[in-house]
Design a protein around this motif. Structure first.
Motif, PDB file in Angstrom:
ATOM      1  N   UNK A 327      84.699  94.803 -26.336  1.00  0.00           N
ATOM      2  CA  UNK A 327      85.535  95.756 -27.046  1.00  0.00           C
ATOM      3  C   UNK A 327      87.000  95.443 -26.766  1.00  0.00           C
ATOM      4  N   UNK A 328      87.844  95.551 -27.770  1.00  0.00           N
ATOM      5  CA  UNK A 328      89.264  95.243 -27.610  1.00  0.00           C
ATOM      6  C   UNK A 328      89.947  96.376 -26.846  1.00  0.00           C
ATOM      7  N   UNK A 329      90.400  96.069 -25.630  1.00  0.00           N
ATOM      8  CA  UNK A 329      91.114  97.062 -24.831  1.00  0.00           C
ATOM      9  C   UNK A 329      92.560  97.201 -25.305  1.00  0.00           C
ATOM     10  N   UNK A 330      93.197  96.077 -25.548  1.00  0.00           N
ATOM     11  CA  UNK A 330      94.538  96.117 -26.122  1.00  0.00           C
ATOM     12  C   UNK A 330      94.836  94.799 -26.814  1.00  0.00           C
ATOM     13  N   UNK A 331      95.813  94.851 -27.708  1.00  0.00           N
ATOM     14  CA  UNK A 331      96.201  93.678 -28.490  1.00  0.00           C
ATOM     15  C   UNK A 331      97.663  93.800 -28.858  1.00  0.00           C
ATOM     16  N   UNK A 332      98.252  92.700 -29.223  1.00  0.00           N
ATOM     17  CA  UNK A 332      99.603  92.737 -29.777  1.00  0.00           C
ATOM     18  C   UNK A 332      99.540  93.460 -31.118  1.00  0.00           C
ATOM     19  N   UNK A 333     100.395  94.436 -31.302  1.00  0.00           N
ATOM     20  CA  UNK A 333     100.372  95.224 -32.525  1.00  0.00           C
ATOM     21  C   UNK A 333     101.543  94.963 -33.440  1.00  0.00           C
ATOM     22  N   UNK A 334     102.357  93.954 -33.104  1.00  0.00           N
ATOM     23  CA  UNK A 334     103.514  93.593 -33.929  1.00  0.00           C
ATOM     24  C   UNK A 334     103.484  92.087 -34.190  1.00  0.00           C
ATOM     25  N   UNK A 335     104.162  91.604 -35.233  1.00  0.00           N
ATOM     26  CA  UNK A 335     104.005  90.206 -35.662  1.00  0.00           C
ATOM     27  C   UNK A 335     104.506  89.115 -34.715  1.00  0.00           C
ATOM     28  N   UNK A 336     105.609  89.258 -33.989  1.00  0.00           N
ATOM     29  CA  UNK A 336     106.099  88.112 -33.208  1.00  0.00           C
ATOM     30  C   UNK A 336     105.152  87.740 -32.071  1.00  0.00           C
ATOM     31  N   UNK A 337     104.952  86.434 -31.860  1.00  0.00           N
ATOM     32  CA  UNK A 337     104.118  85.988 -30.752  1.00  0.00           C
ATOM     33  C   UNK A 337     104.641  84.669 -30.220  1.00  0.00           C
ATOM     34  N   UNK A 338     104.573  84.483 -28.911  1.00  0.00           N
ATOM     35  CA  UNK A 338     105.038  83.264 -28.256  1.00  0.00           C
ATOM     36  C   UNK A 338     103.890  82.612 -27.498  1.00  0.00           C
ATOM     37  N   UNK A 339     104.035  81.330 -27.244  1.00  0.00           N
ATOM     38  CA  UNK A 339     102.996  80.579 -26.547  1.00  0.00           C
ATOM     39  C   UNK A 339     102.723  81.208 -25.177  1.00  0.00           C
ATOM     40  N   UNK A 340     101.453  81.414 -24.871  1.00  0.00           N
ATOM     41  CA  UNK A 340     101.063  81.934 -23.569  1.00  0.00           C
ATOM     42  C   UNK A 340     100.973  83.436 -23.480  1.00  0.00           C
ATOM     43  N   UNK A 341     101.422  84.156 -24.496  1.00  0.00           N
ATOM     44  CA  UNK A 341     101.333  85.610 -24.465  1.00  0.00           C
ATOM     45  C   UNK A 341      99.891  86.063 -24.706  1.00  0.00           C
ATOM     46  N   UNK A 342      99.509  87.153 -24.070  1.00  0.00           N
ATOM     47  CA  UNK A 342      98.186  87.725 -24.290  1.00  0.00           C
ATOM     48  C   UNK A 342      98.190  88.461 -25.625  1.00  0.00           C
ATOM     49  N   UNK A 343      97.383  87.996 -26.567  1.00  0.00           N
ATOM     50  CA  UNK A 343      97.302  88.656 -27.874  1.00  0.00           C
ATOM     51  C   UNK A 343      96.137  89.638 -27.930  1.00  0.00           C
ATOM     52  N   UNK A 344      95.113  89.416 -27.109  1.00  0.00           N
ATOM     53  CA  UNK A 344      93.982  90.339 -27.014  1.00  0.00           C
ATOM     54  C   UNK A 344      93.491  90.396 -25.576  1.00  0.00           C
ATOM     55  N   UNK A 345      93.032  91.562 -25.170  1.00  0.00           N
ATOM     56  CA  UNK A 345      92.245  91.693 -23.947  1.00  0.00           C
ATOM     57  C   UNK A 345      90.928  92.340 -24.347  1.00  0.00           C
ATOM     58  N   UNK A 346      89.835  91.645 -24.072  1.00  0.00           N
ATOM     59  CA  UNK A 346      88.505  92.117 -24.439  1.00  0.00           C
ATOM     60  C   UNK A 346      87.771  92.576 -23.175  1.00  0.00           C
ATOM     61  N   UNK A 347      87.334  93.808 -23.175  1.00  0.00           N
ATOM     62  CA  UNK A 347      86.557  94.314 -22.048  1.00  0.00           C
ATOM     63  C   UNK A 347      85.077  94.212 -22.316  1.00  0.00           C
ATOM     64  N   UNK A 348      84.315  93.920 -21.270  1.00  0.00           N
ATOM     65  CA  UNK A 348      82.867  93.744 -21.430  1.00  0.00           C
ATOM     66  C   UNK A 348      82.172  94.005 -20.101  1.00  0.00           C
ATOM     67  N   UNK A 349      80.858  94.058 -20.134  1.00  0.00           N
ATOM     68  CA  UNK A 349      80.056  94.169 -18.921  1.00  0.00           C
ATOM     69  C   UNK A 349      79.534  92.810 -18.537  1.00  0.00           C
ATOM     70  N   UNK A 350      79.729  92.447 -17.267  1.00  0.00           N
ATOM     71  CA  UNK A 350      79.292  91.138 -16.805  1.00  0.00           C
ATOM     72  C   UNK A 350      77.767  91.080 -16.740  1.00  0.00           C
TER      73      UNK A 350
END
Length: 350
Positions: A327-350
């Motif tokens: 499940x997507x915990x957080x994501x970039x919500x605006x258009x600009x993005x740079x190399x190495x930035x976190x665009x998504x964090x996905x949470x899950x059960x191991x």
């Protein structure tokens, strides 16, 4: 004659005021050490670095009728994360010291320069991220001095530290409560888990703890964990706005944690949370304009196309794929993005 007498009187008053010792309410340690109960005090601690950059940190100390645990609430570490700040202000006004057992310390805006300049992530005074500055440096730049003050003055007297965050100016975020699974401190970790479960948040995220005692903690509540305290964090709010429901969920979480600790009686109706103990961070591989139809809270499967980056002309540069189902915990919500930035964090059960 009258003007001369008034001038002399004013001069005498100035000399008297300037000769007085620092007021106790401007010093956290002295104010915290006062024994009067119940009590409610608002103070402003002023710090200055070698470059004459100054910061004023507002702190409220609420002491209940009876002695008990010390529960510290830290918000505004990132000054563009508004729901935690508003929730902290409302808690200051609402908490009744006659009903309180123990002490609640509230820092409503830890990074005032960031807040008043509307600067995301960093303190504009020295371009340092307060949530990457712990344990701080008492002789360093202004942000490092703020972190050092929290580390040396506030964390040591706290039994529990709750660090409240939200989606910054560019972050779409799913509300959740989180803590570190510090197996070296099972008692503190177990309490963090109990408080997380009691908070009423639908999602509970557990982070692995691999920090050595000599490693810099960087994060505020990770510093508290490293120092042997019970610490946890709430994430609520998004995209640099104040959502009433985000403020309400933060306050509900705090009240139910205080209820769980038998510090403040309130209605408690926690639901069993969905537990996520793994995190997959998706980094941008290209600089460009970010596009995605997904939002925080959406479920994804491994290999799904999450979004694209495009150049200034709208040509696709790269696809962004899910490395993990969850499940997507957080994501970039605006258009600009740079190399190495976190665009998504996905949470899950191991």
């Amino acid at each position: 004659m009258i003007r001369t007498q008034l001038t002399k009187l004013a001069l005498a008053l100035v000399l008297t005021i300037t000769s007085l010792p620092l007021r106790a309410q401007d010093n956290f340690k002295e104010t915290f050490a006062e024994t009067n109960r119940p009590a409610s005090q608002n103070i402003r601690v002023t710090l200055t670095d070698a470059q004459d950059r100054a910061a004023t940190v507002p702190i409220t100390i609420l002491k209940g009728k009876k002695e008990g645990p010390v529960f510290t609430i830290l918000s505004g570490v990132h000054g563009y994360e508004y729901p935690p700040i508003i929730a902290a202000q409302e808690l200051i006004q609402e908490l009744d010291t006659d009903r309180l057992t123990g002490t609640v310390i509230i820092v409503p805006i830890a990074n005032t320069a960031s807040f008043f300049s509307r600067t995301p992530f960093k303190n504009p005074q020295d371009d340092v991220n307060l949530n990457r500055a712990f344990p701080g440096d008492a002789s360093g730049s202004i942000t490092q001095k703020i972190a050092a003050m929290f580390t040396t003055d506030i964390i040591p007297v706290s039994d529990v530290l709750l660090d409240i965050h939200g989606g910054d100016a560019n972050e779409d975020l799913l509300p959740f409560v989180c803590y570190y699974n510090n197996e070296q401190k099972p008692e503190q970790t177990q309490l963090a888990r109990k408080l997380s479960k009691a908070s009423g948040f639908q999602y509970m995220v557990t982070y692995p703890y691999t920090l050595k005692d000599t490693d810099p903690a960087h994060y505020a509540f990770k510093q508290a964990v490293q120092d042997g305290k019970t610490a946890l964090s709430i994430e609520s709010g998004k995209l640099g706005n104040v959502q009433k429901e985000a403020v309400a969920s933060i306050k509900k979480g705090v009240y139910q944690m205080l209820h769980k600790m038998e510090m403040y009686q309130t209605k408690s109706s926690p639901e069993k949370p969905i537990e996520l103990n793994g995190q997959a961070y998706v980094k941008a591989e290209t600089k460009g304009v970010f596009f995605s139809d997904l939002k925080a809270g959406d479920s994804v499967k491994k290999g799904d196309i999450l979004g694209h980056t495009k150049d200034e002309f709208g040509n696709t540069l790269a696809e962004i794929k899910a490395p993990q189902s969850g499940i997507i915990l957080y994501k970039i919500g605006t258009p600009p993005v740079n190399v190495g930035e976190t665009v998504f964090c996905i949470g899950y059960n191991r």
